[in-house]
Design an enzyme around this catalytic site. Sequence first.
Site, short mmCIF file in Angstrom:
data_model
loop_
_atom_site.label_atom_id
_atom_site.label_comp_id
_atom_site.label_asym_id
_atom_site.label_seq_id
_atom_site.Cartn_x
_atom_site.Cartn_y
_atom_site.Cartn_z
N HIS A 69 27.35 31.11 67.90
CA HIS A 69 28.80 31.33 67.88
C HIS A 69 29.24 32.15 69.10
O HIS A 69 30.34 31.94 69.63
CB HIS A 69 29.28 32.01 66.60
N HIS A 114 34.72 38.94 74.13
CA HIS A 114 35.93 38.41 74.77
C HIS A 114 36.37 39.25 75.97
O HIS A 114 36.81 38.72 76.97
CB HIS A 114 37.05 38.32 73.75
ZN LIG Z 1 34.58 33.39 67.70
#
Ligand SMILES: [Zn+2]
Length: 284
Positions: free
Chosen positions: A234, A261
Amino acid sequence: MTARHTIAKEVACEGIALHAGTQVRMILAPAAAGTGVVFRRLDMDGIEVPARYDLVSETTLGTTLESGRASVAVVEHLMAAIFGAGIDDLVVMVDGPEPPVLDGDALSFLELLDAAGVKEHDTPRQAVKIVRRVEVTHKDAHAALAPAPALQFTFEIAFASTAIGQQRFAFDYSPAAFRGEIAPARTFGDISQLEALKQMDRGHGASLHNTLAIDGDKVLNADIMRFPDEFVRHKILDAVGDLALAGMPLIARFEGVRSGHALNNALLRALFSDPANYRLVAAP
Ligand SMILES: [Zn+2]
């Protein structure tokens, strides 16, 4: 030459927003060559938010794009699917602050894109070929783009919970390998942090259907797991989605160690800050 692609026809779906917890309707529509991926907030007078790395405004618990007074959060799984489907030009209409999370993976978006079909433009697709190593580091997290003959990923994670522990995955990108090995991997979270998350007004749409729930050294919903090392897969899915905000495919090896991120976005900003790092070439 590889041409740019959009979808052949409009498709729609509906589902819960991971953080807002509200029901969102999403419509994917064909777009003209050169449009790129553009989000359109139907609930905010149709304000458009282009899917570009330089419009990322927030990277806590998902990647958020912002333009003017509109934002769209948690775009990374959908962006990964759009990239995986080979779509360059697309309008994504949403009537809420996030795309629906669906199964917490990219596969559910890929299946929606399958239903839309593909349409080829007569404009060539370009790619960004990395010619000089670029890297960013924050504490014990690290992300790099290295020159490579094709798009590749390596990723390492280390979590205290033995439900995850240390995982490493190396992946040579192809649309078929992405669909089979990466796109089905669901997002995950620690159940002990869910209450704190809700205090921050996040995670209202998280459920045992769309999120692998870590509880100490167990996965509460291990019955829905698709891979024993689903967590690191993931993380690669997230990286594919975050890197898709470059607006063009990369020809590079992405190396992630505990990256997320924030670092994925910092990496693109570092890449494009110096034209000596890359060359624009015809997409392979
Ligand atoms: Zn994710």
